[in-house]
Design a protein around this motif. Structure first.
Motif, PDB file in Angstrom:
ATOM      1  N   TYR A  41       0.811  -1.215   0.000  1.00 60.32           N
ATOM      2  CA  TYR A  41       0.000   0.000   0.000  1.00 60.32           C
ATOM      3  C   TYR A  41       0.849   1.271   0.000  1.00 60.32           C
ATOM      4  O   TYR A  41       0.304   2.369   0.084  1.00 60.32           O
ATOM      5  N   ILE A  42       2.166   1.145  -0.102  1.00 56.47           N
ATOM      6  CA  ILE A  42       3.048   2.298   0.065  1.00 56.47           C
ATOM      7  C   ILE A  42       2.780   3.394  -0.973  1.00 56.47           C
ATOM      8  O   ILE A  42       2.718   4.575  -0.623  1.00 56.47           O
ATOM      9  N   ASP A  43       2.581   3.005  -2.229  1.00 56.55           N
ATOM     10  CA  ASP A  43       2.316   4.023  -3.259  1.00 56.55           C
ATOM     11  C   ASP A  43       1.007   4.758  -2.981  1.00 56.55           C
ATOM     12  O   ASP A  43       0.936   5.988  -3.105  1.00 56.55           O
ATOM     13  N   ASP A  44      -0.011   4.022  -2.575  1.00 55.70           N
ATOM     14  CA  ASP A  44      -1.293   4.644  -2.242  1.00 55.70           C
ATOM     15  C   ASP A  44      -1.161   5.558  -1.027  1.00 55.70           C
ATOM     16  O   ASP A  44      -1.838   6.588  -0.942  1.00 55.70           O
ATOM     17  N   ALA A  45      -0.303   5.196  -0.090  1.00 51.92           N
ATOM     18  CA  ALA A  45      -0.090   6.038   1.095  1.00 51.92           C
ATOM     19  C   ALA A  45       0.581   7.357   0.703  1.00 51.92           C
ATOM     20  O   ALA A  45       0.209   8.420   1.217  1.00 51.92           O
ATOM     21  N   TYR A  46       1.550   7.300  -0.210  1.00 54.38           N
ATOM     22  CA  TYR A  46       2.178   8.541  -0.691  1.00 54.38           C
ATOM     23  C   TYR A  46       1.141   9.432  -1.378  1.00 54.38           C
ATOM     24  O   TYR A  46       1.101  10.650  -1.146  1.00 54.38           O
ATOM     25  N   VAL A  47       0.295   8.843  -2.192  1.00 50.83           N
ATOM     26  CA  VAL A  47      -0.753   9.610  -2.882  1.00 50.83           C
ATOM     27  C   VAL A  47      -1.713  10.211  -1.852  1.00 50.83           C
ATOM     28  O   VAL A  47      -2.083  11.388  -1.941  1.00 50.83           O
ATOM     29  N   GLY A  48      -2.117   9.415  -0.858  1.00 50.00           N
ATOM     30  CA  GLY A  48      -3.020   9.910   0.187  1.00 50.00           C
ATOM     31  C   GLY A  48      -2.406  11.040   0.980  1.00 50.00           C
ATOM     32  O   GLY A  48      -3.065  12.054   1.264  1.00 50.00           O
ATOM     33  N   ALA A  49      -1.143  10.894   1.347  1.00 47.88           N
ATOM     34  CA  ALA A  49      -0.457  11.953   2.096  1.00 47.88           C
ATOM     35  C   ALA A  49      -0.398  13.228   1.274  1.00 47.88           C
ATOM     36  O   ALA A  49      -0.653  14.328   1.793  1.00 47.88           O
ATOM     37  N   GLY A  50      -0.087  13.090  -0.017  1.00 45.35           N
ATOM     38  CA  GLY A  50      -0.041  14.267  -0.895  1.00 45.35           C
ATOM     39  C   GLY A  50      -1.390  14.937  -1.021  1.00 45.35           C
ATOM     40  O   GLY A  50      -1.501  16.168  -0.965  1.00 45.35           O
ATOM     41  N   ARG A  51      -2.429  14.135  -1.152  1.00 44.92           N
ATOM     42  CA  ARG A  51      -3.792  14.664  -1.258  1.00 44.92           C
ATOM     43  C   ARG A  51      -4.160  15.437   0.005  1.00 44.92           C
ATOM     44  O   ARG A  51      -4.723  16.541  -0.066  1.00 44.92           O
ATOM     45  N   CYS A  52      -3.821  14.879   1.150  1.00 44.50           N
ATOM     46  CA  CYS A  52      -4.139  15.553   2.420  1.00 44.50           C
ATOM     47  C   CYS A  52      -3.348  16.843   2.572  1.00 44.50           C
ATOM     48  O   CYS A  52      -3.914  17.861   3.035  1.00 44.50           O
ATOM     49  N   CYS A  53      -2.084  16.824   2.194  1.00 43.19           N
ATOM     50  CA  CYS A  53      -1.276  18.042   2.296  1.00 43.19           C
ATOM     51  C   CYS A  53      -1.830  19.126   1.375  1.00 43.19           C
ATOM     52  O   CYS A  53      -1.855  20.309   1.752  1.00 43.19           O
ATOM     53  N   ASP A  54      -2.266  18.742   0.178  1.00 44.20           N
ATOM     54  CA  ASP A  54      -2.879  19.707  -0.748  1.00 44.20           C
ATOM     55  C   ASP A  54      -4.142  20.316  -0.127  1.00 44.20           C
ATOM     56  O   ASP A  54      -4.377  21.520  -0.245  1.00 44.20           O
ATOM     57  N   GLN A  55      -4.945  19.496   0.532  1.00 45.06           N
ATOM     58  CA  GLN A  55      -6.173  20.002   1.162  1.00 45.06           C
ATOM     59  C   GLN A  55      -5.862  20.948   2.315  1.00 45.06           C
ATOM     60  O   GLN A  55      -6.587  21.908   2.543  1.00 45.06           O
TER      61      GLN A  55
END
Length: 182
Positions: free
Chosen positions: A165-179
């Motif tokens: 799930y590491i790639d999805d976690a990076y995407v999720g973290a980026g999405r949250c930081c953008d928000q």
């Protein structure tokens, strides 16, 4: 000696009753008759031949109760497993069952609490990465708490760098930081 024979007969009868009740419960569960399955499992509980049989039957009640959307009985069985001296595997599964039940009832804060308890108690479990990722995703998408979700994703990335799930976690973290920037 007569008393010994009666005692053995009584044990044999209770074991037969236990096996019959759990077998009938399994048949009901397989055919989707969850309330009947639960009744059969409950009937088996008092005559279980050993603590391990009690724990196995409690697990059946927890899973079948959830399938039949009888969350009160499922949660009760899961709590009983957690408090018992059952195998660690049953206690782990019971914590996850409580979290999944909370999710199914749309009580996402409660689900996150159960997942957190699982991770606190079993950080090295082989399923810990999946639980941690699920917790971060719930925090982001259902609780809509970008700050906590970002922290959960970042903690996930640090602890489970080899997870699927590491790639999805990076995407999720980026999405949250953008928000959080908005």
């Amino acid at each position: 000696s007569f008393k010994k024979v009666l005692d053995e007969k009584s044990r044999s009868d209770s074991t037969t009753l236990f096996e019959a009740s759990t077998g009938i419960g399994d048949c009901y569960a397989a055919s989707g008759e969850f309330s009947n399955a639960l009744a059969s499992y409950e009937k088996a509980m008092p005559v279980a031949p050993a603590p391990a049989a009690v724990h196995q039957t409690l697990w059946k009640i927890a899973t079948v109760g959830a399938k039949g959307k009888n969350f009160a009985r499922s949660n009760d069985a899961a709590h009983r497993l957690i408090k018992s001296r059952s195998q660690d595997a049953f206690r782990k599964k019971a914590l996850v069952r409580l979290a999944l039940n909370a999710e199914m009832q749309k009580d996402y804060a409660q689900a996150v609490q159960h997942y957190t308890a699982f991770l606190d108690q079993h950080p090295a479990d082989p399923s810990a990465d999946e639980v941690a990722f699920r917790m971060a995703t719930l925090t982001e998408k259902e609780l809509r708490d970008s700050r906590k979700a970002a922290a959960s994703y970042e903690q996930f990335i640090t602890r489970y760098s080899r997870s699927r799930y590491i790639d999805d976690a990076y995407v999720g973290a980026g999405r949250c930081c953008d928000q959080l920037k908005e």
